[in-house]
Design an enzyme around this catalytic site. Structure first.
Site, PDB file in Angstrom:
ATOM      1  N   GLN A   1       0.827  -1.220   0.000  1.00 35.27           N
ATOM      2  CA  GLN A   1       0.000   0.000   0.000  1.00 35.27           C
ATOM      3  C   GLN A   1       0.857   1.263   0.000  1.00 35.27           C
ATOM      4  OE1 GLN A   1      -0.647  -2.699   1.813  1.00 35.27           O
ATOM      5  NE2 GLN A   1      -2.827  -2.978   2.234  1.00 35.27           N
TER       6      GLN A   1
ATOM      7  N   ASP B   1      -6.997   1.360  12.314  1.00 31.78           N
ATOM      8  CA  ASP B   1      -8.189   0.583  11.957  1.00 31.78           C
ATOM      9  C   ASP B   1      -9.111   0.377  13.140  1.00 31.78           C
ATOM     10  OD1 ASP B   1      -5.993  -0.233   9.899  1.00 31.78           O
ATOM     11  OD2 ASP B   1      -7.961  -0.650   9.009  1.00 31.78           O
TER      12      ASP B   1
HETATM   13  O1  MRU Z   1      -5.562  -3.462   4.542  1.00 34.41           O
HETATM   14  P1  MRU Z   1      -5.792  -2.004   4.317  1.00 34.41           P
HETATM   15  O2  MRU Z   1      -5.091  -1.456   3.136  1.00 34.41           O
HETATM   16  O3  MRU Z   1      -7.272  -1.650   4.340  1.00 34.41           O
HETATM   17  O4  MRU Z   1      -5.162  -1.326   5.612  1.00 34.41           O
HETATM   18  C1  MRU Z   1      -5.272   0.068   5.766  1.00 34.41           C
HETATM   19  C2  MRU Z   1      -4.603   0.595   6.965  1.00 34.41           C
HETATM   20  O5  MRU Z   1      -4.060  -0.124   7.776  1.00 34.41           O
HETATM   21  C3  MRU Z   1      -4.718   2.079   7.188  1.00 34.41           C
HETATM   22  O6  MRU Z   1      -3.584   2.592   7.803  1.00 34.41           O
HETATM   23  C4  MRU Z   1      -5.939   2.356   8.073  1.00 34.41           C
HETATM   24  O7  MRU Z   1      -7.061   1.689   7.584  1.00 34.41           O
HETATM   25  C5  MRU Z   1      -6.229   3.796   8.207  1.00 34.41           C
HETATM   26  S1  MRU Z   1      -6.880   4.504   6.743  1.00 34.41           S
HETATM   27  C6  MRU Z   1      -7.251   6.113   7.065  1.00 34.41           C
END
Ligand code: MRU
Length: 354
Positions: free
Chosen positions: A200, A241
């Site tokens: 990501q 999250d």
């Molecule tokens: O697996 P993902 O790409 O959904 O994980 C995203 C994250 O861990 C982000 O840092 C988190 O959701 C915060 S988004 C504002």
């Protein structure tokens, strides 16, 4: 304004729900119309739409479109479908609380609505999903305004995973202070961890920061200690999250490594936290369910196999950073400092109930 240059993860236009397929970024910019409950479920599960606030918004609109063909059905049948569709959507990803928060908020509005026809209820739900989207936008701008004050000329900021525009309605959470500081003309550097296994940081964060004109440098996850030891990093900001009542914070796998390193090098470690990510029903980080994902994400680098197919693999999608490693939470109500078990509840008390 930097916000205008940023990509949109979720759009709801002329009754149509559209997601930017983030699995194709940064090489292809493909928007996909979402037409069924199953399609939205798969989009969330496969991370076509991802990031805690964005999956909340996607869940709210996804729930809406899942009942759009039921508006001529009796109200009790409409409500029954709505409820089971909501439960199904929530099951797509367990760790980010925003998904269940948004879907449950929609369900609560439906239960309390004083209507007789399914069509009327559909219109109320449509407005509620739009409200969730617009509120998220305001929240991100407030997080940006408070967090921007931490940024000074010439500093280096490290971030992990993607908590930018691609993870929310607009601007981001962890990246919002960065975009606001850019709007003010501040000059500073941003370092983006690539974020194995799904990249990501490399695919999304460095892409959106670069597109916005930020001074961004990409590094592999195992280079963070080096960067810190060389004095390149003055602050860490990450998203989250789920934040437990005591401040323990679930975020993308690898976040805890960064927090431990930051402590070692005496670097402030901030978590950008919209109130919808605070979960006072979860007492400590031990109670947070961590999503386990397909081993192929580790044995392969995108579509290229890089390990034996049959090797044992560990693939948790998130880890929990203990509260004592966190300097503060940047929220829409201001920056929250320890003791977190008292201050998170005191300051975030007026959020929507989950
Ligand atoms: O697996 P993902 O790409 O959904 O994980 C995203 C994250 O861990 C982000 O840092 C988190 O959701 C915060 S988004 C504002």
């Amino acid at each position: 304004m930097v916000a205008e240059k940023l990509p949109k993860a979720v759009k709801y236009e002329k009754d149509e729900l559209i997601f930017l397929d983030q699995t194709k970024l940064p090489l292809e910019l493909i928007y996909e119309k979402q037409e069924t409950l199953e399609q939205v479920y798969i989009s969330i599960k496969q991370l076509k739409v991802r990031g805690a606030p964005a999956i909340g918004i996607a869940g709210a609109f996804g729930l809406l479109i899942s009942v759009k063909n039921n508006i001529d059905k009796p109200l009790d049948e409409f409500l029954k479908n709505l409820k089971s569709n909501g439960e199904y959507l929530i099951s797509s990803r367990p760790t980010a609380v925003n998904l269940s928060w948004a879907v449950n908020r929609m369900l609560k509005v439906a239960e309390n609505a004083k209507v007789v026809k399914s069509k009327e209820l559909f219109q109320i739900l449509e407005q509620e999903a739009i409200n969730i989207y617009n509120e998220d936008k305001k929240i991100c701008h407030s997080i940006g305004d408070f967090g921007e004050e931490l940024i000074y000329e010439g500093m280096g900021i490290l971030t992990h995973c993607n908590a930018g525009a691609l993870a929310v309605s607009e601007l981001g959470t962890a990246l919002a202070p960065i975009y606001k500081a850019m709007d003010k003309g501040k000059k500073f550097k941003v370092y983006a961890d690539e974020t194995r296994p799904l990249l990501q940081g490399a695919r999304l964060t460095s892409y959106e920061l670069f597109s916005a004109g930020a001074d961004v440098t990409l590094l592999c996850d195992n280079m963070a200690a080096y960067a810190m030891s060389k004095g390149l990093i003055n602050m860490v900001i990450v998203g989250c999250d789920r934040v437990a009542a005591n401040g323990d914070t679930a975020n993308k796998i690898g976040t805890m490594n960064v927090a431990i390193l930051a402590k070692h090098f005496n670097i402030p470690f901030y978590v950008a936290c919209p109130s919808s990510t605070y979960d006072n029903m979860t007492i400590t980080g031990k109670d947070i369910v961590i999503e386990e994902r397909d081993k192929k994400e580790v044995t392969h680098f995108s579509s290229c196999q890089t390990a034996l197919e049959n090797v044992n693999v560990l693939n948790p999608a998130f880890d929990v950073t203990p509260n004592e490693l966190i300097t503060g939470f940047i929220t829409e109500y201001g920056i929250i400092k320890p003791p977190f078990n008292i201050n998170l509840e005191k300051i975030l008390h007026n959020k929507e109930t989950k």
